[in-house]
Design a protein around this motif. Structure first.
Motif, PDB file in Angstrom:
ATOM      1  N   ALA A  35       1.084  -1.015   0.011  1.00  0.00           N
ATOM      2  CA  ALA A  35       0.079  -0.040  -0.025  1.00  0.00           C
ATOM      3  C   ALA A  35       0.596   1.224  -0.282  1.00  0.00           C
ATOM      4  CB  ALA A  35      -0.926   0.570   1.265  1.00  0.00           C
ATOM      5  N   GLY A  36       1.961   1.339   0.896  1.00  0.00           N
ATOM      6  CA  GLY A  36       3.020   2.788   1.263  1.00  0.00           C
ATOM      7  C   GLY A  36       3.126   2.994  -0.401  1.00  0.00           C
ATOM      8  N   ALA A  37       3.860   1.655  -0.921  1.00  0.00           N
ATOM      9  CA  ALA A  37       4.560   1.726  -1.863  1.00  0.00           C
ATOM     10  C   ALA A  37       3.819   2.307  -3.132  1.00  0.00           C
ATOM     11  CB  ALA A  37       4.933   0.258  -2.601  1.00  0.00           C
ATOM     12  N   LEU A  38       2.979   1.874  -3.381  1.00  0.00           N
ATOM     13  CA  LEU A  38       2.267   2.292  -4.730  1.00  0.00           C
ATOM     14  C   LEU A  38       1.173   3.382  -3.871  1.00  0.00           C
ATOM     15  CD1 LEU A  38      -0.468   1.502  -6.881  1.00  0.00           C
ATOM     16  CD2 LEU A  38      -2.445   0.611  -4.960  1.00  0.00           C
ATOM     17  N   VAL A  39       1.185   4.264  -3.604  1.00  0.00           N
ATOM     18  CA  VAL A  39       0.787   5.636  -2.999  1.00  0.00           C
ATOM     19  C   VAL A  39       1.860   5.835  -3.192  1.00  0.00           C
ATOM     20  CG1 VAL A  39       0.394   7.030  -0.893  1.00  0.00           C
ATOM     21  CG2 VAL A  39      -1.018   5.164  -0.886  1.00  0.00           C
TER      22      VAL A  39
END
Length: 206
Positions: free
Chosen positions: A156-160
């Protein structure tokens, strides 16, 4: 990516490797090996996938020294002070956040597509922990439902981060927002026991 982020990630992951050795009756050498594998394992796999030669800790040996110094310091510290079990979860969460975004940003710098950068960010964040758990003869955390939102938080953090980098390419805050997303999700999952549904087939329920 500022250099201090990667060095801090290496130190934190090395500390988590030392804490994970508790109860395994390892000597100092074994603990240092576990700490070093935890600290540089994910980044090594990332660099090999990207074709980045030499890998980051060979190109900059100070990463190795950072991991070893942090490992020895924590090894000595825990011999004289009681360390709460949750400190391992906290150190691992910080390492996941820092390395997850560092890996994603380095992948983007090599010109790979966004989805590949996200996956390599996840690999950078979790692979060191997988190697650590294999060496201590345990099922890796990333495969345990009871270890709440581990790889999911990194994803999730990498996608954001990737989306923000595409929408606001001139911004310097996108990496810190990505790290905050990973850390917040992981800590919230630990606090409130959040997790994805586990696999259950109709046969297993009979």
């Amino acid at each position: 990516m500022p250099a201090w982020i990667e060095y801090f990630a290496v130190a934190v992951c090395a500390i988590s490797g030392v804490l994970a050795a508790e109860g395994k009756r390892m000597d100092l050498f074994g603990v240092m090996v576990l700490a070093l594998v935890t600290a540089v394992g994910g980044g090594t796999i990332r660099d090999l996938c990207l074709g980045a030669q030499p890998v980051f800790w060979i190109k900059q040996p100070m990463h190795v020294w950072t991991a070893l110094i942090a490992a020895v310091a924590m090894f000595v510290f825990v011999r004289f002070t009681h360390v709460p079990p949750r400190l391992l979860l906290l150190a691992d969460a910080f390492g996941l956040a820092l390395f997850g975004i560092a890996g994603t940003e380095k992948a983007l710098a090599f010109g790979v597509p966004g989805v590949v950068a996200v996956l390599l960010g996840v690999v950078t964040g979790v692979a060191g922990g997988i190697l650590r758990d294999v060496l201590r003869c345990e099922v890796p955390w990333v495969f345990q439902a009871e270890v709440y939102l581990y790889a999911t938080a990194a994803f999730a953090g990498a996608l954001v981060f990737v989306l923000l980098r595409q929408w606001f390419p001139a911004s310097e805050s996108d990496r810190y927002i990505g790290m905050a997303v990973i850390l917040s999700l992981r800590l919230a999952a630990i606090r409130w026991k959040l997790r994805l549904p586990t696999f259950r087939s109709r046969i297993s329920e009979l």
